[in-house]
Design a protein around this motif. Structure first.
Motif, mmCIF file in Angstrom:
data_model
loop_
_atom_site.group_PDB
_atom_site.id
_atom_site.type_symbol
_atom_site.label_atom_id
_atom_site.label_comp_id
_atom_site.label_asym_id
_atom_site.label_seq_id
_atom_site.Cartn_x
_atom_site.Cartn_y
_atom_site.Cartn_z
ATOM 1 N N UNK A 1 45.124 37.298 42.193
ATOM 2 C CA UNK A 1 45.525 38.585 42.757
ATOM 3 C C UNK A 1 46.866 39.014 42.176
ATOM 4 N N UNK A 2 47.798 38.065 42.012
ATOM 5 C CA UNK A 2 49.107 38.376 41.454
ATOM 6 C C UNK A 2 48.981 38.871 40.015
ATOM 7 N N UNK A 3 48.170 38.206 39.211
ATOM 8 C CA UNK A 3 47.967 38.628 37.816
ATOM 9 C C UNK A 3 47.306 40.007 37.777
ATOM 10 N N UNK A 4 46.337 40.233 38.635
ATOM 11 C CA UNK A 4 45.680 41.533 38.703
ATOM 12 C C UNK A 4 46.618 42.645 39.132
ATOM 13 N N UNK A 5 47.489 42.336 40.093
ATOM 14 C CA UNK A 5 48.464 43.324 40.555
ATOM 15 C C UNK A 5 49.433 43.692 39.441
ATOM 16 N N UNK A 6 49.923 42.662 38.726
ATOM 17 C CA UNK A 6 50.830 42.919 37.610
ATOM 18 C C UNK A 6 50.154 43.743 36.528
ATOM 19 N N UNK A 7 48.907 43.423 36.228
ATOM 20 C CA UNK A 7 48.163 44.178 35.217
ATOM 21 C C UNK A 7 47.975 45.620 35.656
ATOM 22 N N UNK A 8 47.689 45.832 36.922
ATOM 23 C CA UNK A 8 47.550 47.190 37.442
ATOM 24 C C UNK A 8 48.839 47.993 37.333
ATOM 25 N N UNK A 9 49.963 47.344 37.642
ATOM 26 C CA UNK A 9 51.261 48.015 37.515
ATOM 27 C C UNK A 9 51.539 48.390 36.071
#
Length: 89
Positions: free
Chosen positions: A7-15
């Motif tokens: 989830x953290x990697x996905x959130x960073x990628x989304x940002x």
């Protein structure tokens, strides 16, 4: 690899995606709004009138913000590669 890491990697990628998309999209939006106001004021209803100014504006925004965008993606990729040992764990 825990679900929190994913989830953290996905959130960073989304940002990162939002930050990368913002300059050309905002430029296109602003130019489109200006051209629309001009069309409304002059009553010229040509649909293809907005393409060339938007193309030039988006190209200029990519030239101006391109260095920052490339640095942003590079930093994210380096951080991701450095986290691989802890992700594999």
């Amino acid at each position: 690899m825990t679900p929190e890491m994913v989830v953290d990697i996905g959130r960073e990628a989304g940002e990162i995606i939002l930050l990368l998309a913002a300059p050309p999209l905002l430029t296109g939006l602003i130019i489109g709004l200006i051209i629309s106001l001009l069309q409304a004021a002059t009553q010229i209803q040509e649909m293809t009138l907005t393409f060339i100014p938007k193309l030039i504006g988006i190209g200029a925004s990519l030239i101006i913000a391109g260095h920052w965008m490339l640095a942003l993606v590079t930093e994210y990729t380096i951080r991701l590669y450095e986290r691989i040992p802890s992700l594999i764990g």
